[in-house]
Design a protein around this motif. Structure first.
Motif, PDB file in Angstrom:
ATOM      1  N   PHE A   1      -6.971   0.877  -6.041  1.00 23.27           N
ATOM      2  CA  PHE A   1      -7.681   1.975  -6.690  1.00 23.27           C
ATOM      3  C   PHE A   1      -7.839   3.154  -5.730  1.00 23.27           C
ATOM      4  O   PHE A   1      -7.611   4.305  -6.104  1.00 23.27           O
ATOM      5  CB  PHE A   1      -9.055   1.527  -7.178  1.00 23.27           C
ATOM      6  CG  PHE A   1      -9.833   2.646  -7.835  1.00 23.27           C
ATOM      7  CD1 PHE A   1      -9.703   2.885  -9.192  1.00 23.27           C
ATOM      8  CD2 PHE A   1     -10.660   3.476  -7.086  1.00 23.27           C
ATOM      9  CE1 PHE A   1     -10.385   3.943  -9.793  1.00 23.27           C
ATOM     10  CE2 PHE A   1     -11.342   4.535  -7.672  1.00 23.27           C
ATOM     11  CZ  PHE A   1     -11.202   4.765  -9.040  1.00 23.27           C
ATOM     12  N   ASP A   2      -8.244   2.867  -4.500  1.00 26.13           N
ATOM     13  CA  ASP A   2      -8.437   3.939  -3.517  1.00 26.13           C
ATOM     14  C   ASP A   2      -7.145   4.714  -3.295  1.00 26.13           C
ATOM     15  O   ASP A   2      -7.155   5.950  -3.178  1.00 26.13           O
ATOM     16  CB  ASP A   2      -8.926   3.360  -2.192  1.00 26.13           C
ATOM     17  CG  ASP A   2     -10.351   2.827  -2.274  1.00 26.13           C
ATOM     18  OD1 ASP A   2     -11.064   3.170  -3.239  1.00 26.13           O
ATOM     19  OD2 ASP A   2     -10.739   2.057  -1.379  1.00 26.13           O
ATOM     20  N   LEU A   3      -6.033   4.001  -3.217  1.00 32.83           N
ATOM     21  CA  LEU A   3      -4.737   4.641  -3.010  1.00 32.83           C
ATOM     22  C   LEU A   3      -4.374   5.516  -4.203  1.00 32.83           C
ATOM     23  O   LEU A   3      -3.972   6.680  -4.045  1.00 32.83           O
ATOM     24  CB  LEU A   3      -3.669   3.565  -2.793  1.00 32.83           C
ATOM     25  CG  LEU A   3      -2.209   4.025  -2.751  1.00 32.83           C
ATOM     26  CD1 LEU A   3      -2.006   5.069  -1.655  1.00 32.83           C
ATOM     27  CD2 LEU A   3      -1.287   2.830  -2.534  1.00 32.83           C
ATOM     28  N   LEU A   4      -4.532   4.983  -5.416  1.00 34.11           N
ATOM     29  CA  LEU A   4      -4.203   5.744  -6.622  1.00 34.11           C
ATOM     30  C   LEU A   4      -5.099   6.975  -6.749  1.00 34.11           C
ATOM     31  O   LEU A   4      -4.620   8.076  -7.057  1.00 34.11           O
ATOM     32  CB  LEU A   4      -4.354   4.851  -7.854  1.00 34.11           C
ATOM     33  CG  LEU A   4      -4.063   5.526  -9.209  1.00 34.11           C
ATOM     34  CD1 LEU A   4      -2.619   5.994  -9.275  1.00 34.11           C
ATOM     35  CD2 LEU A   4      -4.382   4.564 -10.361  1.00 34.11           C
ATOM     36  N   ALA A   5      -6.400   6.799  -6.505  1.00 26.59           N
ATOM     37  CA  ALA A   5      -7.329   7.924  -6.634  1.00 26.59           C
ATOM     38  C   ALA A   5      -7.013   9.020  -5.627  1.00 26.59           C
ATOM     39  O   ALA A   5      -7.101  10.219  -5.939  1.00 26.59           O
ATOM     40  CB  ALA A   5      -8.765   7.436  -6.456  1.00 26.59           C
ATOM     41  N   LEU A   6      -6.636   8.639  -4.411  1.00 28.99           N
ATOM     42  CA  LEU A   6      -6.293   9.625  -3.391  1.00 28.99           C
ATOM     43  C   LEU A   6      -5.114  10.480  -3.838  1.00 28.99           C
ATOM     44  O   LEU A   6      -5.156  11.715  -3.789  1.00 28.99           O
ATOM     45  CB  LEU A   6      -5.963   8.920  -2.073  1.00 28.99           C
ATOM     46  CG  LEU A   6      -5.474   9.818  -0.927  1.00 28.99           C
ATOM     47  CD1 LEU A   6      -6.570  10.772  -0.482  1.00 28.99           C
ATOM     48  CD2 LEU A   6      -4.979   8.980   0.245  1.00 28.99           C
ATOM     49  N   LEU A   7      -4.052   9.833  -4.294  1.00 28.93           N
ATOM     50  CA  LEU A   7      -2.862  10.557  -4.726  1.00 28.93           C
ATOM     51  C   LEU A   7      -3.119  11.365  -5.989  1.00 28.93           C
ATOM     52  O   LEU A   7      -2.613  12.491  -6.142  1.00 28.93           O
ATOM     53  CB  LEU A   7      -1.711   9.579  -4.968  1.00 28.93           C
ATOM     54  CG  LEU A   7      -1.232   8.752  -3.766  1.00 28.93           C
ATOM     55  CD1 LEU A   7      -0.149   7.772  -4.205  1.00 28.93           C
ATOM     56  CD2 LEU A   7      -0.706   9.659  -2.658  1.00 28.93           C
TER      57      LEU A   7
END
Length: 228
Positions: A161-167
């Motif tokens: 989730f953190d990776l997706l939200a960052l991008l």
């Protein structure tokens, strides 16, 4: 992200603009303090960051920074050859968000630009202040950390989730691998590169959208917003 580059040396500006554009920035170049102030009307004019060189031909860079801060809350990164602590403190007291000393590493500058731009956005909000990011059929609810595709909830791990939200907060912007590792895993690149690749592959599979996250060879990743 739109970025205002305030630099009177055309050769320096051209080289830096080329680097910034390769990393997804929309760069506007101002050659003087007055030109920079005009570009920021009205109320920041949509710029995400101002990169302000202090050695300007018409006004002192510190004075320009003070004027910018009175007009807008747009983050300002000062760029200068002055490395003494007193100069840094003076710049920060005038409202600068960060201070980069020449000569600087381009990677560090990019990381600082992203860092100051994130500080202006609440943790549970997107770049426009929204709490839900909508990217075609993909909806990302930041406060609840829930992701859905075409209305169906997709179960993601915390790091996914953190990776997706960052991008997703900056679609189209290329995030360097080192930057992603630093932001999502809070560690350095060494030994974590394979972990990032695995998480990207997992996200593509779980969302059933392999083209959503694009690999930029030799640099990193960016999110390609799908059609609604």
């Amino acid at each position: 992200m739109r970025l205002l580059l305030v630099e009177d040396d055309n050769h320096v500006a051209a080289a830096l603009s080329a680097v910034l554009k390769r990393h997804g920035f929309d760069v506007t170049h101002a050659r003087s303090g007055e030109e920079a102030l005009q570009a920021l009307v009205p109320e920041g004019a949509g710029f995400g960051v101002v990169l302000l060189d202090l050695g300007l031909p018409d006004q002192d860079g510190y004075e320009v920074c003070g004027k910018i801060r009175k007009r807008t809350s747009t983050p300002v990164i000062m760029v200068t050859a002055r490395s003494d602590v007193r100069s840094r403190i003076h710049g920060l007291n005038l409202g600068a968000d960060d201070y980069v000393v020449k000569p600087y590493d381009t990677g560090e500058l990019l990381a600082r630009i992203h860092a100051v731009s994130r500080r202006t956005v609440p943790e549970d909000a997107g770049p426009g202040g929204e709490s839900v990011l909508r990217l075609g059929p993909v909806h990302i609810e930041l406060p609840t950390r829930q992701v859905s595709v075409d209305g169906t909830v997709v179960q993601l791990t915390r790091k996914e989730f953190d990776l997706l939200a960052l991008l997703a907060q900056r679609p189209g912007v290329v995030f360097r691998r080192e930057q992603i590792i630093s932001e999502v895993w809070q560690t350095s690149w060494e030994g974590t590169g394979r972990t990032l690749e695995v998480h990207v592959a997992s996200l593509r599979a779980k969302l059933r959208m392999p083209a959503l996250i694009e690999t930029v060879r030799g640099v990193g990743y960016r999110l390609v917003a799908p059609a609604a």
